[in-house]
Design a protein around this motif. Structure first.
Motif, mmCIF file in Angstrom:
data_model
loop_
_atom_site.group_PDB
_atom_site.id
_atom_site.type_symbol
_atom_site.label_atom_id
_atom_site.label_comp_id
_atom_site.label_asym_id
_atom_site.label_seq_id
_atom_site.Cartn_x
_atom_site.Cartn_y
_atom_site.Cartn_z
ATOM 1 N N LEU A 31 0.824 -1.210 0.000
ATOM 2 C CA LEU A 31 0.000 0.000 0.000
ATOM 3 C C LEU A 31 0.858 1.260 0.000
ATOM 4 N N GLN A 32 1.981 1.203 0.693
ATOM 5 C CA GLN A 32 2.849 2.379 0.816
ATOM 6 C C GLN A 32 3.724 2.586 -0.422
ATOM 7 N N GLN A 33 4.246 1.503 -0.998
ATOM 8 C CA GLN A 33 5.275 1.622 -2.029
ATOM 9 C C GLN A 33 4.791 1.398 -3.455
ATOM 10 N N ALA A 34 3.688 0.719 -3.641
ATOM 11 C CA ALA A 34 3.194 0.439 -4.993
ATOM 12 C C ALA A 34 1.875 1.192 -5.173
ATOM 13 N N SER B 223 -5.973 2.830 4.485
ATOM 14 C CA SER B 223 -6.608 2.763 3.159
ATOM 15 C C SER B 223 -7.494 1.539 2.990
ATOM 16 N N GLU B 224 -7.886 0.888 4.111
ATOM 17 C CA GLU B 224 -8.724 -0.300 4.002
ATOM 18 C C GLU B 224 -10.195 0.090 3.971
ATOM 19 N N VAL C 224 -1.152 -0.214 -7.224
ATOM 20 C CA VAL C 224 -1.632 -1.569 -6.961
ATOM 21 C C VAL C 224 -2.774 -1.484 -5.972
ATOM 22 N N LYS C 225 -3.876 -2.141 -6.311
ATOM 23 C CA LYS C 225 -5.009 -2.254 -5.385
ATOM 24 C C LYS C 225 -5.067 -3.701 -4.917
ATOM 25 N N LEU C 226 -5.532 -3.879 -3.690
ATOM 26 C CA LEU C 226 -5.629 -5.202 -3.094
ATOM 27 C C LEU C 226 -7.074 -5.498 -2.729
ATOM 28 N N VAL C 227 -7.506 -6.710 -3.050
ATOM 29 C CA VAL C 227 -8.759 -7.236 -2.517
ATOM 30 C C VAL C 227 -8.356 -8.467 -1.730
#
Length: 150
Positions: free
Chosen positions: A121-124, A141-142, A127-130
Motif C-alpha cells: 500500500l505504501q510503495q506500490a 486505506s482499508e 496496486v489495489k488489493l482485494v
C-alpha cells in the motif's frame, strides 16, 4: 453473486481512497466466489492485469511470497529477500491483486503478512488489493465490505 454486491465492489475499487478492499465474513459465506466474480469484472481496468492469489493451502515463512510470486509468475530463486523482490516488481505496476484466504496467512505468519500488505500500500501506488478474510485487517486505506451468506 448479487449484482448489487458486484456494483458495490466496482465502486469501491474505482475510489482512489480505497486501496485495500477486505471482503469480510465467516467461513463459507461466499467471500472467494464474490472476489473471483468481482476480479473477473475488473479485467481490462488495470494496465498490468488482475491476479488471483489463493492462500488456503499455504504454510511456512515464505509461503505468502511464494503464492504471490507464483500468481505473478515471478522467479524468486535468486532473491535474497523475496518480499523485497515482489515490492520492486509491483512498484510501478498498475494491477489488482486478489488475495484469498488472508486469515490463513495471518494465522501462519501474521506479522509478515500485515507488514507486506502495508508495504504494498505504501510503495506500490497503483496496486489495489482485494483480500478475503474472516476479520478486517485494520490497515491504512482499508475499506471493509461485510459478506453474508445471502
Amino acid at each position: 453473486v448479487s449484482s448489487a454486491a458486484l456494483d458495490n465492489i466496482s465502486m469501491l475499487l474505482a475510489d482512489p481512497g480505497c486501496r485495500l478492499l477486505s471482503l469480510v465474513g465467516p467461513e463459507g459465506s461466499g467471500k472467494t466466489h464474490l472476489a473471483l466474480a468481482a476480479a473477473h469484472l475488473q479485467v481490462g481496468m488495470f494496465a498490468d492485469g488482475v491476479f488471483f492469489v489463493p492462500l488456503e493451502a499455504q504454510t511456512g515463512p515464505t509461503s505468502l511470497a511464494e503464492a504471490i510470486s507464483s500468481a505473478l509468475e515471478l522467479d524468486l530463486k535468486q532473491a535474497q529477500d523475496p518480499y523485497l523482490k515482489i515490492l520492486e516488481y509491483l512498484y510501478d505496476r498498475e494491477m489488482l491483486l486478489v488475495i484469498d484466504g488472508c486469515e490463513e496467512a495471518l494465522a501462519a505468519q501474521a506479522g509478515v503478512c500485515m507488514d507486506f500488505l502495508a508495504a504494498v500500500l505504501q510503495q506500490a501506488a497503483q496496486v489495489k488489493l482485494v483480500v478475503t478474510s474472516q476479520v478486517a485487517l485494520n490497515l491504512r486505506s482499508e475499506c471493509v465490505l461485510e459478506v453474508d451468506e445471502t
